[in-house]
Enzyme design. Sequence first.
Site, PDB file in Angstrom:
ATOM      1  N   CYS A   1       0.839  -1.199   0.000  1.00 46.67           N
ATOM      2  CA  CYS A   1       0.000   0.000   0.000  1.00 46.67           C
ATOM      3  C   CYS A   1       0.881   1.258   0.000  1.00 46.67           C
ATOM      4  CB  CYS A   1      -0.971  -0.063   1.188  1.00 46.67           C
ATOM      5  SG  CYS A   1      -2.198   1.250   1.151  1.00 46.67           S
TER       6      CYS A   1
ATOM      7  N   HIS B   1      -3.685  -5.150  -0.152  1.00 39.56           N
ATOM      8  CA  HIS B   1      -3.331  -5.571   1.208  1.00 39.56           C
ATOM      9  C   HIS B   1      -3.318  -7.100   1.341  1.00 39.56           C
ATOM     10  CE1 HIS B   1      -3.381  -1.676   3.267  1.00 39.56           C
ATOM     11  NE2 HIS B   1      -4.320  -1.347   2.391  1.00 39.56           N
TER      12      HIS B   1
ATOM     13  N   GLU C   1      -2.364  -8.788   3.789  1.00 40.44           N
ATOM     14  CA  GLU C   1      -2.614  -9.210   5.173  1.00 40.44           C
ATOM     15  C   GLU C   1      -4.102  -9.309   5.496  1.00 40.44           C
ATOM     16  OE1 GLU C   1      -1.662  -6.331   4.161  1.00 40.44           O
ATOM     17  OE2 GLU C   1      -2.500  -4.693   5.348  1.00 40.44           O
TER      18      GLU C   1
ATOM     19  N   SER D   1      -2.201 -10.606  38.823  1.00 40.59           N
ATOM     20  CA  SER D   1      -3.611 -10.200  38.832  1.00 40.59           C
ATOM     21  C   SER D   1      -4.500 -11.393  38.524  1.00 40.59           C
ATOM     22  CB  SER D   1      -3.838  -9.115  37.775  1.00 40.59           C
ATOM     23  OG  SER D   1      -3.732  -9.698  36.481  1.00 40.59           O
ATOM     24  N   GLY D   2      -3.889 -12.453  37.961  1.00 41.29           N
ATOM     25  CA  GLY D   2      -4.706 -13.588  37.539  1.00 41.29           C
ATOM     26  C   GLY D   2      -5.129 -13.458  36.087  1.00 41.29           C
ATOM     27  N   GLY D   3      -4.844 -12.308  35.464  1.00 39.05           N
ATOM     28  CA  GLY D   3      -5.114 -12.135  34.035  1.00 39.05           C
ATOM     29  C   GLY D   3      -4.123 -12.976  33.219  1.00 39.05           C
TER      30      GLY D   3
ATOM     31  N   ASP E   1      -1.852 -12.259  30.898  1.00 42.02           N
ATOM     32  CA  ASP E   1      -0.462 -11.825  30.734  1.00 42.02           C
ATOM     33  C   ASP E   1       0.355 -12.024  32.012  1.00 42.02           C
ATOM     34  OD1 ASP E   1      -1.391 -11.092  28.278  1.00 42.02           O
ATOM     35  OD2 ASP E   1      -1.485  -8.951  28.710  1.00 42.02           O
TER      36      ASP E   1
END
Length: 510
Positions: free
Chosen positions: A83, A169, A171, A223-225, A227
């Site tokens: 692009c 594009h 992608e 945090s338990g999340g 990540d």
Amino acid sequence: MIHNEKVLVLDFGGQYNQLIARRVREAGVYSVVLPYNTPLEEIRAAGYKGIILTGDPNKVNDDESWQYTVGILELSVPVLGICYGARLMARLCGGRVESEGREHLPIVADIDIESRLFKGLDKYQQCRMSDAEYVSDIPDGFKAIATTSNCSCAAMEDEAHRLYAVQFHPELMHTENGIKMLKNFLFEICDCRGDWEMSSFVQAAVENIRGQIGGKRVLCALSGGVDSSVAAVMVAKAVGSQLTCIFVDHGLLRKNEGDMVQKMFTENYDIYFIRVNAQKRFLDKLAGVTDPEKKRKIIGEEFIRVFEEEANKLGEIEYLVQGTIYPDIIESGSDKSAVIKSHHNVGGLPERMNLKLCEPLRDLFKDEVRRAGLELGLPEYMVWRQPFPGPGLAVRCIGAITVEKLDILREADAIFREEIENAGLGQDINQYFAIITDMRSVGITQNVRTYDYTIALRAVKTTDFMTAEWARIPLDVLAKASNRIVSEVKGVNRIVYDITSKPPATIEWE
Ligand code: XMP
């Protein structure tokens, strides 16, 4: 060495940089996103196997940034311009670019099947173009390798110098064989091997952490999340009992969440796990506060206080584990920057406590973090958890926060989530939860007048959480959730479903 070979995505703005980088990684090649003004010497020194120039929807005719990168095409490294990147390449090589909007929709391109970029593809390909400009004069040394009904250069190549450009594009899914084109660039043109695998990344990352941390002690704010959990498990695998996880239960977690996180970590890992039950502290500080931003600030500050107190009790700690991921690094502008988005940086803790950072996920996209989690043996329910805001239920409890409202919300939320999962919609909808409004209304239960809270249900579909569509949940699923909530949860007599998308609404209500 974690990455044997890598490809650079040089970003000239726009929304597709991360998508392109992810597609490259999905093809098994490690990719790096850097801003367009990265010094050429740095790029040369990094030894990339290929370079992709991206950018959308800027105009090269308006924009002087193109002048900067003249040398990018002279590194003897294959380059693919997409692009804006395609038009940039045309300008840099002496071609002409005209400013006139042309194709905006999927369009059929007639491609040169002899080109290595299009190896194995049929002559006619559906492509997605969205260009405000087009290449009107092809530079010397290049030839057109794709045309459309009104564009004589939808793609071009200078095979001798391994320079390729596509105005469309690859992608995007609308370009039917776009992934194949990207793979051709990586494997046919850049000679990549495609050895970027999560199992070898995890192994190498664990060894790196061991090398970085040595015999020192490490702290993790868990945090338990997804990540922070994956980061903690990776560090646990590397240095085991040198790791202490501090899990602050601020009383704003979902039903059974605190116990679930505690169980997962204490039963499976040889680490020190401290659960701080600070519910009362947080609720006291939040009493009577209705302003959403004030709630966030109070929670953030109190979190730091609790965390510091606990950390001080532990003595000599040198490192802090953070679950920073690659999009945070890209968005902060530079691969080298240690700037972290506020909700990933635990309120400036490293500076305040003089801790060094250990960020084992800083090279990974979210889907890769999940794959790393699975590789490390985390259970599916942890790895596939939907996002949950740091301030927790505080931002889903409109108006003043009380124990009563939080209890109602927790029960209603658990029922709604259970019904979504029972209906098999859990993988389809990206975030779903309940909100307790600050409104009560009149109802009737078993001939008795009630004056109870209204619960709102929210479910959205999104890929990036920057925009989101409200989810068209089947009515019978909504009906079941509604019936169950009003009959099982005391204090609720009305349910509404949020049918606004983002924008103009946000996903959370506060
Ligand atoms: P909004 O409400 O801005 O949410 O559309 C976008 C995504 O971010 C999450 N979110 C937060 N996460 N701290 C967090 O860690 C916060 O203060 C916060 N606010 C929103 C939200 O759940 C959604 O996934």
